[in-house]
Write an enzyme that holds these catalytic residues in place. Structure first.
Site, PDB file in Angstrom:
ATOM      1  N   CYS A   2       0.587  -1.138  -0.381  1.00  8.41           N
ATOM      2  CA  CYS A   2      -0.236   0.105   0.285  1.00  8.41           C
ATOM      3  C   CYS A   2       0.836   1.285   0.392  1.00  8.41           C
ATOM      4  O   CYS A   2       2.130   1.248   0.476  1.00  8.41           O
ATOM      5  CB  CYS A   2      -0.673   0.198   1.312  1.00  8.41           C
ATOM      6  SG  CYS A   2      -1.856  -2.017   1.542  1.00  8.41           S
ATOM      7  N   ARG A  27       4.929   0.490  -7.017  1.00 10.23           N
ATOM      8  CA  ARG A  27       4.977  -0.729  -5.168  1.00 10.23           C
ATOM      9  C   ARG A  27       3.925  -1.360  -5.553  1.00 10.23           C
ATOM     10  O   ARG A  27       4.056  -2.601  -5.141  1.00 10.23           O
ATOM     11  CB  ARG A  27       4.430   0.322  -4.483  1.00 10.23           C
ATOM     12  CG  ARG A  27       5.462   1.238  -3.581  1.00 10.23           C
ATOM     13  CD  ARG A  27       4.443   2.135  -2.993  1.00 10.23           C
ATOM     14  NE  ARG A  27       4.620   2.080  -1.519  1.00 10.23           N
ATOM     15  CZ  ARG A  27       5.349   1.965  -0.165  1.00 10.23           C
ATOM     16  NH1 ARG A  27       6.473   2.237  -0.905  1.00 10.23           N
ATOM     17  NH2 ARG A  27       5.044   1.061   0.614  1.00 10.23           N
ATOM     18  N   TRP A  75      -3.047  -2.537  -1.553  1.00 11.18           N
ATOM     19  CA  TRP A  75      -2.616  -3.952  -1.493  1.00 11.18           C
ATOM     20  C   TRP A  75      -3.129  -4.664  -0.198  1.00 11.18           C
ATOM     21  O   TRP A  75      -3.144  -4.900   0.522  1.00 11.18           O
ATOM     22  CB  TRP A  75      -1.636  -4.006  -2.082  1.00 11.18           C
ATOM     23  CG  TRP A  75      -0.406  -5.521  -1.569  1.00 11.18           C
ATOM     24  CD1 TRP A  75      -0.081  -6.121  -0.948  1.00 11.18           C
ATOM     25  CD2 TRP A  75       0.319  -5.759  -2.940  1.00 11.18           C
ATOM     26  NE1 TRP A  75       0.331  -7.361  -1.612  1.00 11.18           N
ATOM     27  CE2 TRP A  75       1.282  -7.158  -2.536  1.00 11.18           C
ATOM     28  CE3 TRP A  75       0.546  -5.284  -3.759  1.00 11.18           C
ATOM     29  CZ2 TRP A  75       1.622  -8.147  -3.187  1.00 11.18           C
ATOM     30  CZ3 TRP A  75       1.268  -6.458  -4.729  1.00 11.18           C
ATOM     31  CH2 TRP A  75       1.384  -7.312  -4.637  1.00 11.18           C
ATOM     32  N   ASN A 101      -1.288   2.248   6.074  1.00  7.03           N
ATOM     33  CA  ASN A 101      -0.886   0.657   5.982  1.00  7.03           C
ATOM     34  C   ASN A 101      -0.648   0.396   6.527  1.00  7.03           C
ATOM     35  O   ASN A 101      -0.064   0.552   8.163  1.00  7.03           O
ATOM     36  CB  ASN A 101       0.880   1.632   4.961  1.00  7.03           C
ATOM     37  CG  ASN A 101       0.106   2.012   4.047  1.00  7.03           C
ATOM     38  OD1 ASN A 101      -0.666   2.300   3.265  1.00  7.03           O
ATOM     39  ND2 ASN A 101       1.384   3.207   3.513  1.00  7.03           N
ATOM     40  N   GLY A 102      -0.191  -1.501   6.382  1.00  3.46           N
ATOM     41  CA  GLY A 102       0.228  -2.365   7.734  1.00  3.46           C
ATOM     42  C   GLY A 102      -0.884  -3.249   8.377  1.00  3.46           C
ATOM     43  O   GLY A 102      -2.284  -3.194   7.789  1.00  3.46           O
ATOM     44  N   GLU A 486      18.806 -23.351  -5.199  1.00  2.80           N
ATOM     45  CA  GLU A 486      17.953 -22.309  -5.093  1.00  2.80           C
ATOM     46  C   GLU A 486      19.053 -21.212  -5.200  1.00  2.80           C
ATOM     47  O   GLU A 486      19.008 -20.236  -6.031  1.00  2.80           O
ATOM     48  CB  GLU A 486      17.624 -21.343  -3.758  1.00  2.80           C
ATOM     49  CG  GLU A 486      17.222 -19.784  -3.606  1.00  2.80           C
ATOM     50  CD  GLU A 486      15.987 -19.298  -4.524  1.00  2.80           C
ATOM     51  OE1 GLU A 486      15.826 -20.188  -5.327  1.00  2.80           O
ATOM     52  OE2 GLU A 486      15.919 -17.939  -4.283  1.00  2.80           O
ATOM     53  N   LYS A 490      19.657 -19.142  -9.107  1.00  2.00           N
ATOM     54  CA  LYS A 490      19.724 -17.313  -8.332  1.00  2.00           C
ATOM     55  C   LYS A 490      20.962 -16.547  -9.916  1.00  2.00           C
ATOM     56  O   LYS A 490      20.973 -16.237 -10.111  1.00  2.00           O
ATOM     57  CB  LYS A 490      19.525 -17.219  -7.428  1.00  2.00           C
ATOM     58  CG  LYS A 490      18.968 -15.933  -6.808  1.00  2.00           C
ATOM     59  CD  LYS A 490      17.545 -15.455  -5.856  1.00  2.00           C
ATOM     60  CE  LYS A 490      16.979 -16.648  -7.500  1.00  2.00           C
ATOM     61  NZ  LYS A 490      15.636 -16.707  -6.872  1.00  2.00           N
ATOM     62  N   GLU A 493      20.267 -17.191 -13.237  1.00  2.00           N
ATOM     63  CA  GLU A 493      19.473 -16.375 -13.763  1.00  2.00           C
ATOM     64  C   GLU A 493      19.943 -14.554 -13.739  1.00  2.00           C
ATOM     65  O   GLU A 493      19.262 -13.728 -14.053  1.00  2.00           O
ATOM     66  CB  GLU A 493      17.860 -16.087 -13.286  1.00  2.00           C
ATOM     67  CG  GLU A 493      17.457 -16.465 -11.706  1.00  2.00           C
ATOM     68  CD  GLU A 493      16.648 -16.106 -11.187  1.00  2.00           C
ATOM     69  OE1 GLU A 493      15.515 -16.335 -12.467  1.00  2.00           O
ATOM     70  OE2 GLU A 493      16.389 -16.719 -10.185  1.00  2.00           O
ATOM     71  N   HIS A 509      28.498 -39.651  -8.285  1.00  7.59           N
ATOM     72  CA  HIS A 509      28.212 -40.607  -8.873  1.00  7.59           C
ATOM     73  C   HIS A 509      27.964 -39.626  -9.804  1.00  7.59           C
ATOM     74  O   HIS A 509      27.030 -39.880 -10.890  1.00  7.59           O
ATOM     75  CB  HIS A 509      26.339 -40.164  -8.847  1.00  7.59           C
ATOM     76  CG  HIS A 509      26.307 -41.696  -6.685  1.00  7.59           C
ATOM     77  ND1 HIS A 509      26.376 -42.698  -6.842  1.00  7.59           N
ATOM     78  CD2 HIS A 509      25.995 -41.195  -5.971  1.00  7.59           C
ATOM     79  CE1 HIS A 509      26.043 -43.518  -6.142  1.00  7.59           C
ATOM     80  NE2 HIS A 509      25.901 -42.469  -5.372  1.00  7.59           N
ATOM     81  N   LYS A 608       8.595 -12.398 -14.364  1.00  8.36           N
ATOM     82  CA  LYS A 608       8.843 -12.272 -13.423  1.00  8.36           C
ATOM     83  C   LYS A 608       6.951 -13.014 -12.723  1.00  8.36           C
ATOM     84  O   LYS A 608       7.318 -14.105 -11.883  1.00  8.36           O
ATOM     85  CB  LYS A 608       7.972 -10.729 -12.542  1.00  8.36           C
ATOM     86  CG  LYS A 608       7.795 -10.979 -11.203  1.00  8.36           C
ATOM     87  CD  LYS A 608       8.758 -10.597 -10.412  1.00  8.36           C
ATOM     88  CE  LYS A 608       9.024 -10.594  -8.850  1.00  8.36           C
ATOM     89  NZ  LYS A 608       9.376 -12.011  -7.870  1.00  8.36           N
TER      90      LYS A 608
HETATM   91  C1  G6P Z   1       9.302 -16.934 -12.319  1.00  7.59           C
HETATM   92  C2  G6P Z   1      10.037 -15.866 -11.228  1.00  7.59           C
HETATM   93  C3  G6P Z   1      10.970 -16.472 -10.401  1.00  7.59           C
HETATM   94  C4  G6P Z   1       9.958 -17.885  -9.578  1.00  7.59           C
HETATM   95  C5  G6P Z   1       9.189 -18.439  -9.595  1.00  7.59           C
HETATM   96  C6  G6P Z   1       7.392 -18.698  -9.711  1.00  7.59           C
HETATM   97  O1  G6P Z   1      10.141 -17.698 -12.911  1.00  7.59           O
HETATM   98  O2  G6P Z   1      10.956 -15.260 -12.386  1.00  7.59           O
HETATM   99  O3  G6P Z   1      11.257 -16.249  -9.434  1.00  7.59           O
HETATM  100  O4  G6P Z   1      10.138 -18.316  -8.047  1.00  7.59           O
HETATM  101  O5  G6P Z   1       8.819 -17.067 -12.028  1.00  7.59           O
HETATM  102  O6  G6P Z   1       6.553 -17.287  -9.390  1.00  7.59           O
HETATM  103  P1  G6P Z   1       5.700 -17.458  -8.848  1.00  7.59           P
HETATM  104  O7  G6P Z   1       5.173 -16.429  -8.408  1.00  7.59           O
HETATM  105  O8  G6P Z   1       4.643 -18.572  -9.059  1.00  7.59           O
HETATM  106  O9  G6P Z   1       6.040 -17.946  -7.189  1.00  7.59           O
END
Ligand code: G6P
Length: 613
Positions: A2, A27, A75, A101-102, A486, A490, A493, A509, A608
């Site tokens: 928000c 935001r 939001w 907000n909050g 993970e 990261k 990407e 293996h 995203k």
């Molecule tokens: C995209 C983003 C990732 C994210 C994945 C799942 O590939 O780049 O960072 O983990 O989607 O997204 P979600 O909104 O379902 O968590």
């Protein structure tokens, strides 16, 4: 999350408020609204959707002579995305208006009391209790001014707030307050702007006063006073911002990704706040209330998700099986949807998605629904498709994540899986002592994370040292195997570096054939139940000339003897170590990406929210 804008001064308020809201659009929000003092009353307008929609609705009010007003982008957290739930909210007499907000944690009991004494509520929000409380203090004469009524109201609120109040009876005044939700005042020439974010005031002034927790500001067009809740006056410094609008949005950080990594402690706080019952060794998950019986009888949890959400799910698999004793399976949503999964009676499907819109995750959900399997969600975006389709769920409450690569959403999802573990475990064999232990350790995590983040320069230096390597292994076992994957994801990407996340036990293996001096390994080796095994793996890599960066527990000096570099994390419960070990991995990927000159917030070829297959 928000956004708040308030204005009091000599210019027309409506265009300034709308413009302020536009600067907060980045935001993320789902509805917007404003209220201005016009003639002898307060006039409000609200709209679902973009600020543009609000602007159209406002119409001729835009030309009004109003010189004071408040505005908000919402939001959704409590209550759906509707006009009625959009801010500002008002009292019964539509005289007192509030943007907030909050989260007000005790709003239910306050609302019940207020309704019992005849107050009429128009929204489902937690916020609406605030104008009604202010109204009640003024009505029963326990306060003789808006300022005093706000003060008394704040004393009753539990939770977090940044808020601004406007009243038709005291139109030359705005009252603002902050508790764990940012708020600042832009100090202009005979005018003030109050906002949740500097980007909304920068066009008008660079002089700002930041409110701190527990402070309230009483503002007229030419002066302001800041107090604590006991009326003690507080002297505040005025800061001069040297930011442009873009850096203001990033809170001064060079990228959203870094801002969001630095917000990981806050994300855990927001996802767990109000949900922990430390004395009972239990948690409250209001969103699962209606399915409690189903969950008590559940014999298997199937988790389906994509990307980092999937990896958070894999952390959850270890938690749920080890501590809640419930068989758990995790699958990538794009596989799950096509592999004709076999469901059994008393299965529950849990989908995890920050955006709540990921196409494959949504398809998994549909598949389960068609087979009448109960469905749960861990979702950040309120009102998103997945949040609406699941039977029940837990919201993340972490505000928007703008960097394309998931960071704060991963730790938030893993922390909610820890909550779910306690929730399901305590309905099964988990003792109160174990419940208490998990809850109390979880409470400490944000502070422990902050310690790691304070030392981010250490990781930056490592990124400089290792940035030119073309390949990396990320190894872990048990809870830290998904973290290894993970970490590798990261750096792929963000920094376009080839990396593989692997179970350390699988090294022999095949993958160990790749190890040489040009192939460094991140070894996640906190002192947990698989520590010795990890140390043996590190030794195997060193014996083949591979550089090793280990992540270990503070005080574990022996790791320094086997690894080339060691990053330390504080001690915590084994099941919660992923929340700490992932922080340096997020930072490392970020810094390598930055060192290589890439746009870390918008990596190439990625989106995203992946709303297509
Ligand atoms: C995209 C983003 C990732 C994210 C994945 C799942 O590939 O780049 O960072 O983990 O989607 O997204 P979600 O909104 O379902 O968590």
């Amino acid at each position: 999350m928000c956004g708040i804008v308030g204005y009091i001064g000599k210019q027309r308020a409506v265009p300034i408020l709308l413009d302020g809201l536009k600067s907060l659009e980045y935001r993320g929000y789902d509805s917007a609204g404003l209220a201005v003092f016009e003639g002898q009353r307060v006039v409000a307008e609200k709209a679902v959707g973009k600020v543009k929609a609000l602007e159209e609705k406002v119409g001729s009010l835009g030309d009004s002579e109003a010189r004071v007003g408040i505005a908000h982008t919402r939001w959704a957290t409590h209550g759906g995305v509707t006009e009625a739930n959009a801010h500002p909210h008002s009292d019964c007499g539509s005289k007192i208006w509030v943007v907030h907000n909050g989260i007000i944690e005790n709003y239910k009991e306050l609302k019940e009391k207020l309704m019992g004494s005849g107050h009429f509520f128009k929204s489902e929000t937690d916020t609406e209790v605030i104008p009604h409380l202010i109204e009640s203090f003024l009505k029963d004469k326990s306060a003789d001014s808006l300022e005093e009524a706000v003060r008394q109201t704040l004393k009753l609120l539990k939770g977090t707030y940044g808020l601004v109040v406007l009243s038709a009876d005291e139109p030359d005044l705005l009252v603002a307050a902050r508790n764990f939700s940012p708020l600042l005042m832009g100090v202009g020439n005979d005018e003030y702007l109050i906002a949740s974010d500097a980007s909304a005031v920068l066009k008008h002034t660079k002089n700002v006063i930041y409110l701190d927790d527990g402070e309230m500001a009483v503002v007229t067009r030419n002066e302001h006073h800041i107090y604590d809740l006991n009326r003690n006056s507080i002297d505040k410094k005025t800061h001069t911002l040297d930011w442009d609008i873009e850096s203001a949005r990033k809170d001064g950080y060079p990228h959203f990704m870094l801002k969001e990594i630095m917000a990981e402690p806050e994300a855990i706080g927001n996802s767990t706040r109000g949900r922990l019952l430390p004395d009972d060794g239990n948690v409250v998950l209001g969103g699962l209330k209606d399915v409690e019986r189903i969950l008590r009888d559940a014999e298997r949890v199937i988790i389906s998700a994509c990307g980092s959400a999937y990896l958070a799910g894999r952390v959850g698999e270890y938690m749920l099986e080890e501590y809640a004793g419930i068989p758990t399976e995790v699958d990538i949503a794009s596989e799950f949807r096509y592999r004709k999964p076999v469901f059994r009676e008393n299965d529950v499907l849990l989908v995890i998605s920050q955006s709540g819109e990921t196409a494959d995750t949504l398809a998994s959900l549909r598949e389960a629904k068609e087979k009448n399997v109960p469905t749960l969600g861990i979702v950040n975006v309120v009102g998103s498709t997945i949040s609406r389709y699941t039977d029940a769920g837990v919201y993340q409450h972490i505000g928007p994540e703008i960097g394309v690569a998931a960071t704060k959403s991963f730790v938030s999802q893993a922390s909610i899986l820890a909550l779910l573990t306690v929730f399901l475990g305590r309905k099964r064999e988990m003792s109160i002592t174990m419940g208490k232990r998990i809850v109390s350790e979880l409470q400490k995590i944000p502070e422990l994370m902050k310690g790691i983040l304070q030392n981010k320069e250490v990781i930056k230096n490592l990124a400089v040292k290792y940035k030119d390597y073309e390949h990396f292994f990320y190894l872990g076992r048990k809870y830290n195997l998904p973290v290894a994957i993970e970490g590798a994801l990261k750096i792929k990407e963000i920094a376009y570096v080839h990396a593989e996340g692997y179970g350390a036990g699988e090294l022999k293996h095949g993958p160990i054939a790749l190890i040489d001096k040009n192939f460094p390994t991140f070894a996640i080796a906190p002192q947990d139940s698989v520590y010795e095994k990890m140390v043996s793996n590190i030794e195997e890599i060193k014996a083949r000339g591979g550089p090793v960066i280990a992540i270990g527990t503070e005080g574990d000096k022996s790791l320094e003897k086997v690894a080339d570099d060691v990053i330390y994390i504080p001690k915590t419960l084994e099941m919660l170590t992923p929340l700490l070990t992932v922080v340096p991995l997020h930072l490392f990927a970020y810094y390598v990406g930055v060192e290589k000159g890439y746009d870390v917030d918008r990596p190439r070829n990625l989106a995203k929210s992946v709303t297509v297959e």
